[in-house]
Design an enzyme around this catalytic site. Sequence first.
Site, PDB file in Angstrom:
ATOM      1  N   SER A  22       0.507  -1.336   0.160  1.00  0.00           N
ATOM      2  CA  SER A  22       0.098   0.438   0.343  1.00  0.00           C
ATOM      3  C   SER A  22       0.879   1.359  -0.054  1.00  0.00           C
ATOM      4  CB  SER A  22      -1.140   0.075   1.079  1.00  0.00           C
ATOM      5  OG  SER A  22      -2.293  -1.434   0.935  1.00  0.00           O
ATOM      6  N   THR A  67      -5.174  -3.690   7.391  1.00  0.00           N
ATOM      7  CA  THR A  67      -5.013  -4.535   7.017  1.00  0.00           C
ATOM      8  C   THR A  67      -5.549  -6.363   7.770  1.00  0.00           C
ATOM      9  OG1 THR A  67      -3.566  -6.521   5.495  1.00  0.00           O
ATOM     10  CG2 THR A  67      -2.527  -4.443   6.314  1.00  0.00           C
ATOM     11  N   LYS A  71      -9.368  -6.341   9.867  1.00  0.00           N
ATOM     12  CA  LYS A  71     -10.222  -5.509   8.960  1.00  0.00           C
ATOM     13  C   LYS A  71     -11.426  -6.075  10.071  1.00  0.00           C
ATOM     14  CE  LYS A  71      -8.573  -6.597   4.656  1.00  0.00           C
ATOM     15  NZ  LYS A  71      -8.732  -7.180   3.372  1.00  0.00           N
ATOM     16  N   ASN A  92     -11.984  -2.603   5.354  1.00  0.00           N
ATOM     17  CA  ASN A  92     -10.329  -2.200   4.719  1.00  0.00           C
ATOM     18  C   ASN A  92      -9.992  -0.294   5.084  1.00  0.00           C
ATOM     19  OD1 ASN A  92     -11.464  -1.845   2.495  1.00  0.00           O
ATOM     20  ND2 ASN A  92      -9.868  -2.400   0.893  1.00  0.00           N
ATOM     21  N   ASP A 108     -12.983  -3.725  -0.918  1.00  0.00           N
ATOM     22  CA  ASP A 108     -12.331  -5.413  -1.752  1.00  0.00           C
ATOM     23  C   ASP A 108     -13.441  -5.659  -2.869  1.00  0.00           C
ATOM     24  OD1 ASP A 108      -9.916  -5.020  -0.361  1.00  0.00           O
ATOM     25  OD2 ASP A 108     -10.360  -6.263   1.460  1.00  0.00           O
ATOM     26  N   GLY A 134     -12.639 -20.558  -0.910  1.00  0.00           N
ATOM     27  CA  GLY A 134     -12.265 -20.607   0.308  1.00  0.00           C
ATOM     28  C   GLY A 134     -13.644 -19.305   0.388  1.00  0.00           C
ATOM     29  N   GLY A 136     -13.036 -17.176   3.671  1.00  0.00           N
ATOM     30  CA  GLY A 136     -12.936 -16.051   4.427  1.00  0.00           C
ATOM     31  C   GLY A 136     -12.992 -15.041   4.083  1.00  0.00           C
ATOM     32  N   TYR A 229      -1.321 -12.501  -5.352  1.00  0.00           N
ATOM     33  CA  TYR A 229      -0.413 -11.918  -6.517  1.00  0.00           C
ATOM     34  C   TYR A 229       1.061 -12.199  -6.286  1.00  0.00           C
ATOM     35  CZ  TYR A 229      -0.435  -8.718  -1.904  1.00  0.00           C
ATOM     36  OH  TYR A 229      -0.090  -8.282  -0.956  1.00  0.00           O
TER      37      TYR A 229
HETATM   38  P1  ATR Z   1      -8.572 -14.657   4.741  1.00  0.00           P
HETATM   39  O1  ATR Z   1      -9.438 -13.672   5.148  1.00  0.00           O
HETATM   40  O2  ATR Z   1      -8.210 -13.539   3.710  1.00  0.00           O
HETATM   41  O3  ATR Z   1      -9.560 -15.106   2.885  1.00  0.00           O
HETATM   42  P2  ATR Z   1      -8.851 -16.694   6.221  1.00  0.00           P
HETATM   43  O4  ATR Z   1      -9.954 -15.939   6.255  1.00  0.00           O
HETATM   44  O5  ATR Z   1      -7.685 -17.333   6.648  1.00  0.00           O
HETATM   45  O6  ATR Z   1      -8.401 -15.428   5.068  1.00  0.00           O
HETATM   46  O7  ATR Z   1      -9.524 -17.709   4.452  1.00  0.00           O
HETATM   47  C1  ATR Z   1      -8.166 -18.223   4.217  1.00  0.00           C
HETATM   48  C2  ATR Z   1      -9.350 -19.266   3.334  1.00  0.00           C
HETATM   49  O8  ATR Z   1      -7.833 -20.243   3.246  1.00  0.00           O
HETATM   50  C3  ATR Z   1      -9.697 -20.426   3.964  1.00  0.00           C
HETATM   51  O9  ATR Z   1     -11.567 -20.739   3.025  1.00  0.00           O
HETATM   52  C4  ATR Z   1      -9.423 -21.929   3.753  1.00  0.00           C
HETATM   53  O10 ATR Z   1      -9.803 -22.833   4.211  1.00  0.00           O
HETATM   54  P3  ATR Z   1     -10.635 -23.434   5.337  1.00  0.00           P
HETATM   55  O11 ATR Z   1     -11.937 -21.987   6.245  1.00  0.00           O
HETATM   56  O12 ATR Z   1     -11.295 -24.568   5.815  1.00  0.00           O
HETATM   57  O13 ATR Z   1      -9.863 -22.755   6.650  1.00  0.00           O
HETATM   58  C5  ATR Z   1      -7.997 -21.789   2.904  1.00  0.00           C
HETATM   59  N1  ATR Z   1      -7.257 -22.711   3.015  1.00  0.00           N
HETATM   60  C6  ATR Z   1      -6.042 -22.756   4.241  1.00  0.00           C
HETATM   61  N2  ATR Z   1      -5.927 -23.216   3.287  1.00  0.00           N
HETATM   62  C7  ATR Z   1      -6.036 -24.847   3.103  1.00  0.00           C
HETATM   63  C8  ATR Z   1      -5.441 -25.835   2.533  1.00  0.00           C
HETATM   64  N3  ATR Z   1      -4.700 -26.243   2.694  1.00  0.00           N
HETATM   65  N4  ATR Z   1      -6.377 -26.376   1.911  1.00  0.00           N
HETATM   66  C9  ATR Z   1      -7.142 -25.669   1.601  1.00  0.00           C
HETATM   67  N5  ATR Z   1      -8.308 -24.603   1.562  1.00  0.00           N
HETATM   68  C10 ATR Z   1      -7.016 -23.990   2.187  1.00  0.00           C
END
Ligand code: ATR
Length: 286
Positions: A22, A67, A71, A92, A108, A134, A136, A229
């Site tokens: 940033s 960040t 958040k 954010n 975002d 994902g 998260g 990225y």
């Molecule tokens: P963010 O807020 O940046 O999205 P996060 O909340 O930590 O970060 O989410 C990370 C994502 O990556 C989650 O969907 C996580 O899956 P879980 O909800 O099961 O934890 C996924 N993730 C991380 N490592 C992984 C792996 N080895 N295999 C599959 N999914 C993974």
Amino acid sequence: MPVGGKTKVAGVMGWPVAHSLSPRLHGFWLAEHGIDGVFVPLPVKPENFADALRALPKLGFVGASVTLPHKEAALALADEVDPVARRIGAVNTLIVRPDGGVLGRNTDAFGFMESLRESAPRWRADAGAAVVLGAGGAARAVVAALLEAGVSEIRVVNRTVERARELARAMAPATKGAVVARPWAERAAALAGAALVVNTTSLGMQGQPPLDLDLAPLPATATVADIVYAPLETPLLKAARARGLAGVDGLGMLLHQGRPAFAAWFGIEPQVTPALRAAVLADRAG
Ligand code: ATR
């Protein structure tokens, strides 16, 4: 421009913050537009975040980026939160209002959609289902953006399927679009007939295992986006390129999410250009 008594000050609050791009992003725009402003890294530990947020107006800051890991805390602490941020469950961007209150926004979702439209101009919201890997905070921003754009079916695939279900429950009620949860084991099958797939997990990032996903079920017209990225071309995007699919890298979302923030703090609408990309990536491995 040299710092003076009237210089506007903003920064990014994170812990750790040293890796944040940033300062480069906003520093580039400040220089490009000759604005009397600075944008500084603000290493803020989680236990100090509430004090730090409260200090922004007291120190005369125009605002701050937020960040990891702050958040969600920013959402809880801001005096006013915009509806998009509330829906995503994260803030954010903090903007100091003229009355000294702090407004929390989430840019975002905007950043993701602008990046998608820039890098995959042929993608259309009505082209078919989207698959989001994902569940998260990043996934919530992407799902919010896709719903807002009018995508009618979003399949959220997550290792912990219950998190995907929670996301679907949280995002779906306010829209006509359907958000459905799918287990991780079905990630390849979930691609059937999809127009877009977005990786929001950390898989494929430097130091992490690659995302193990067979793209064969994707139609030849599909677009593949990654929010990772570093590296710029993840194994997922490489596989997409090998199949001739349109690819969207994660840097675009990072750059575009900064635009509304910069405009709110410094009063000028900045652009994402090749020169900006080059400046942000300079001296970076990968
Ligand atoms: P963010 O807020 O940046 O999205 P996060 O909340 O930590 O970060 O989410 C990370 C994502 O990556 C989650 O969907 C996580 O899956 P879980 O909800 O099961 O934890 C996924 N993730 C991380 N490592 C992984 C792996 N080895 N295999 C599959 N999914 C993974």
